[in-house]
Design a protein around this motif. Structure first.
Motif, mmCIF file in Angstrom:
data_model
loop_
_atom_site.group_PDB
_atom_site.id
_atom_site.type_symbol
_atom_site.label_atom_id
_atom_site.label_comp_id
_atom_site.label_asym_id
_atom_site.label_seq_id
_atom_site.Cartn_x
_atom_site.Cartn_y
_atom_site.Cartn_z
ATOM 1 N N PHE A 1 57.410 -0.888 38.060
ATOM 2 C CA PHE A 1 56.059 -1.195 37.599
ATOM 3 C C PHE A 1 54.978 -0.573 38.458
ATOM 4 C CE2 PHE A 1 58.512 -4.706 35.740
ATOM 5 C CZ PHE A 1 58.205 -4.476 34.412
ATOM 6 N N ASP A 2 55.242 -0.401 39.738
ATOM 7 C CA ASP A 2 54.202 0.135 40.609
ATOM 8 C C ASP A 2 54.445 1.587 41.019
ATOM 9 O OD1 ASP A 2 56.243 -0.069 42.448
ATOM 10 O OD2 ASP A 2 55.260 -1.554 43.705
ATOM 11 N N GLY A 3 55.456 2.235 40.464
ATOM 12 C CA GLY A 3 55.731 3.639 40.772
ATOM 13 C C GLY A 3 56.414 3.863 42.101
ATOM 14 N N SER A 4 56.745 2.803 42.794
ATOM 15 C CA SER A 4 57.385 2.948 44.103
ATOM 16 C C SER A 4 58.885 3.159 43.939
ATOM 17 C CB SER A 4 57.136 1.699 44.955
ATOM 18 O OG SER A 4 57.905 0.630 44.464
ATOM 19 N N ASN A 5 59.530 3.304 45.040
ATOM 20 C CA ASN A 5 60.975 3.473 45.063
ATOM 21 C C ASN A 5 61.634 2.116 45.326
ATOM 22 O OD1 ASN A 5 63.235 5.003 44.780
ATOM 23 N ND2 ASN A 5 63.182 5.868 46.826
ATOM 24 N N ALA A 6 61.043 1.053 44.759
ATOM 25 C CA ALA A 6 61.448 -0.308 45.077
ATOM 26 C C ALA A 6 62.794 -0.714 44.494
ATOM 27 C CB ALA A 6 60.371 -1.291 44.610
ATOM 28 N N TRP A 7 63.202 -0.121 43.397
ATOM 29 C CA TRP A 7 64.481 -0.492 42.786
ATOM 30 C C TRP A 7 65.596 0.149 43.594
ATOM 31 C CZ3 TRP A 7 63.903 0.371 36.814
ATOM 32 C CH2 TRP A 7 62.967 -0.527 36.321
ATOM 33 N N LYS A 8 66.301 -0.641 44.344
ATOM 34 C CA LYS A 8 67.313 -0.120 45.260
ATOM 35 C C LYS A 8 68.281 0.852 44.576
ATOM 36 C CE LYS A 8 70.918 -1.577 48.413
ATOM 37 N NZ LYS A 8 71.678 -2.693 48.940
ATOM 38 N N ASN A 9 68.825 0.477 43.421
ATOM 39 C CA ASN A 9 69.822 1.319 42.755
ATOM 40 C C ASN A 9 69.246 2.283 41.728
ATOM 41 O OD1 ASN A 9 71.926 0.122 44.197
ATOM 42 N ND2 ASN A 9 72.058 -1.556 42.751
ATOM 43 N N PHE A 10 67.947 2.191 41.456
ATOM 44 C CA PHE A 10 67.370 2.996 40.390
ATOM 45 C C PHE A 10 66.230 3.893 40.853
ATOM 46 C CE2 PHE A 10 69.149 -0.808 38.461
ATOM 47 C CZ PHE A 10 70.006 -0.247 37.546
ATOM 48 N N GLY A 11 65.745 3.718 42.064
ATOM 49 C CA GLY A 11 64.623 4.512 42.524
ATOM 50 C C GLY A 11 63.363 4.131 41.774
ATOM 51 N N ALA A 12 62.443 5.074 41.654
ATOM 52 C CA ALA A 12 61.179 4.818 40.959
ATOM 53 C C ALA A 12 61.408 4.685 39.457
ATOM 54 C CB ALA A 12 60.184 5.938 41.248
ATOM 55 N N GLY A 13 62.488 5.226 38.978
ATOM 56 C CA GLY A 13 62.828 5.130 37.565
ATOM 57 C C GLY A 13 64.068 5.943 37.261
ATOM 58 N N ARG A 14 64.769 5.536 36.238
ATOM 59 C CA ARG A 14 66.003 6.235 35.867
ATOM 60 C C ARG A 14 66.232 6.056 34.374
ATOM 61 N NH1 ARG A 14 72.095 4.563 37.738
ATOM 62 N NH2 ARG A 14 73.103 6.504 37.149
ATOM 63 N N PHE A 15 66.512 7.166 33.707
ATOM 64 C CA PHE A 15 66.837 7.140 32.285
ATOM 65 C C PHE A 15 68.151 7.872 32.072
ATOM 66 C CE2 PHE A 15 62.354 6.392 32.376
ATOM 67 C CZ PHE A 15 62.158 5.463 31.381
ATOM 68 N N ILE A 16 69.020 7.278 31.262
ATOM 69 C CA ILE A 16 70.349 7.839 31.014
ATOM 70 C C ILE A 16 70.534 8.063 29.522
ATOM 71 C CG2 ILE A 16 72.812 7.315 31.096
ATOM 72 C CD1 ILE A 16 72.429 6.571 33.847
ATOM 73 N N LEU A 17 71.043 9.221 29.197
ATOM 74 C CA LEU A 17 71.532 9.504 27.854
ATOM 75 C C LEU A 17 73.038 9.324 27.960
ATOM 76 C CD1 LEU A 17 70.893 10.566 24.993
ATOM 77 C CD2 LEU A 17 71.293 12.869 25.886
ATOM 78 N N PRO A 18 73.576 8.263 27.355
ATOM 79 C CA PRO A 18 75.002 7.969 27.566
ATOM 80 C C PRO A 18 75.917 9.025 26.943
ATOM 81 C CG PRO A 18 74.088 6.509 25.910
ATOM 82 C CD PRO A 18 72.954 7.309 26.449
ATOM 83 N N ARG A 19 77.074 9.251 27.553
ATOM 84 C CA ARG A 19 78.086 10.157 26.995
ATOM 85 C C ARG A 19 78.674 9.553 25.722
ATOM 86 N NH1 ARG A 19 78.797 14.967 27.213
ATOM 87 N NH2 ARG A 19 78.877 15.052 29.448
ATOM 88 N N PHE A 20 78.925 8.231 25.759
ATOM 89 C CA PHE A 20 79.466 7.511 24.605
ATOM 90 C C PHE A 20 78.538 6.360 24.263
ATOM 91 C CE2 PHE A 20 83.104 9.295 26.838
ATOM 92 C CZ PHE A 20 83.694 10.024 25.818
ATOM 93 N N LEU A 21 78.323 6.163 22.979
ATOM 94 C CA LEU A 21 77.475 5.079 22.505
ATOM 95 C C LEU A 21 78.166 4.418 21.327
ATOM 96 C CD1 LEU A 21 74.581 3.980 23.107
ATOM 97 C CD2 LEU A 21 73.804 5.413 21.225
ATOM 98 N N LEU A 22 78.304 3.108 21.395
ATOM 99 C CA LEU A 22 78.906 2.348 20.302
ATOM 100 C C LEU A 22 77.801 1.502 19.692
ATOM 101 C CD1 LEU A 22 81.500 1.595 18.767
ATOM 102 C CD2 LEU A 22 81.899 -0.168 20.502
ATOM 103 N N SER A 23 77.446 1.808 18.435
ATOM 104 C CA SER A 23 76.383 1.070 17.758
ATOM 105 C C SER A 23 76.542 1.186 16.249
ATOM 106 C CB SER A 23 75.008 1.586 18.170
ATOM 107 O OG SER A 23 74.782 2.892 17.690
ATOM 108 N N ASP A 24 76.069 0.165 15.563
ATOM 109 C CA ASP A 24 76.083 0.160 14.095
ATOM 110 C C ASP A 24 77.457 0.497 13.514
ATOM 111 O OD1 ASP A 24 73.358 -0.490 13.910
ATOM 112 O OD2 ASP A 24 72.797 1.612 14.118
ATOM 113 N N GLY A 25 78.533 0.076 14.164
ATOM 114 C CA GLY A 25 79.874 0.328 13.656
ATOM 115 C C GLY A 25 80.343 1.757 13.805
ATOM 116 N N SER A 26 79.670 2.530 14.668
ATOM 117 C CA SER A 26 80.067 3.929 14.901
ATOM 118 C C SER A 26 80.179 4.195 16.387
ATOM 119 C CB SER A 26 79.044 4.893 14.307
ATOM 120 O OG SER A 26 79.029 4.802 12.908
ATOM 121 N N LEU A 27 81.115 5.064 16.736
ATOM 122 C CA LEU A 27 81.244 5.552 18.096
ATOM 123 C C LEU A 27 80.649 6.954 18.122
ATOM 124 C CD1 LEU A 27 82.344 5.216 20.988
ATOM 125 C CD2 LEU A 27 84.475 6.269 20.173
#
Length: 142
Positions: free
Chosen positions: A108-134
């Motif tokens: 929320f404040d742009g700092s590196n406060a999230w120990k495991n995530f840094g200032a922010g982290r976004f992931i595009l997953p390799r596998f996604l299971l949703s709506d009955g589809s892999l």
């Protein structure tokens, strides 16, 4: 590149074979290759994945669960980087493919406060299971 060993025994060989066939036919990247997987329970599937990177997501009012595992792409926010810049980097990686979605967040404040995530982290997953589809998400041919 996708290797069938990246999916556990909870995903049957028929699903793996169908994913591999679609991958060989794929010509545009990034791509989401999908097969029907209505028999897979998202949380049981997620628990069985052999990766440290996995998540479950759902709306408060919705019973649908989206489960993701592995990393196809990742965007790490720099300390004090404007949110718009981080989001723009995510969009650029998707190259206009609107069927793909990054999951994550920013501090929320742009700092590196999230120990495991840094200032922010976004992931595009390799596998996604949703709506009955892999879905297998592939960024390039290699």
């Amino acid at each position: 590149m996708f290797r069938s060993s990246q999916i556990t025994e909870t995903t049957n060989s028929d699903l793996v074979n169908r994913l591999e066939q679609q991958l060989h036919a794929c010509r545009q990247f990034p791509a989401a290759i999908s097969v029907e997987a209505t028999t897979l329970d998202p949380l049981a599937w997620l628990h069985a994945q052999p990766t440290d990177v996995r998540f479950a997501w759902s709306e408060r009012d919705d019973e649908q669960i989206i489960a993701g595992a592995g990393i196809a792409a990742e965007v790490i926010a720099e300390v004090n980087e404007p949110a718009e810049s981080t989001v723009r980097r995510c969009r650029e990686m998707l190259a206009g493919n609107e069927s793909l979605r990054f999951y994550g967040g920013l501090s929320f404040d742009g700092s590196n406060a999230w120990k495991n995530f840094g200032a922010g982290r976004f992931i595009l997953p390799r596998f996604l299971l949703s709506d009955g589809s892999l879905h297998l998400i592939v960024m390039n041919q290699e």
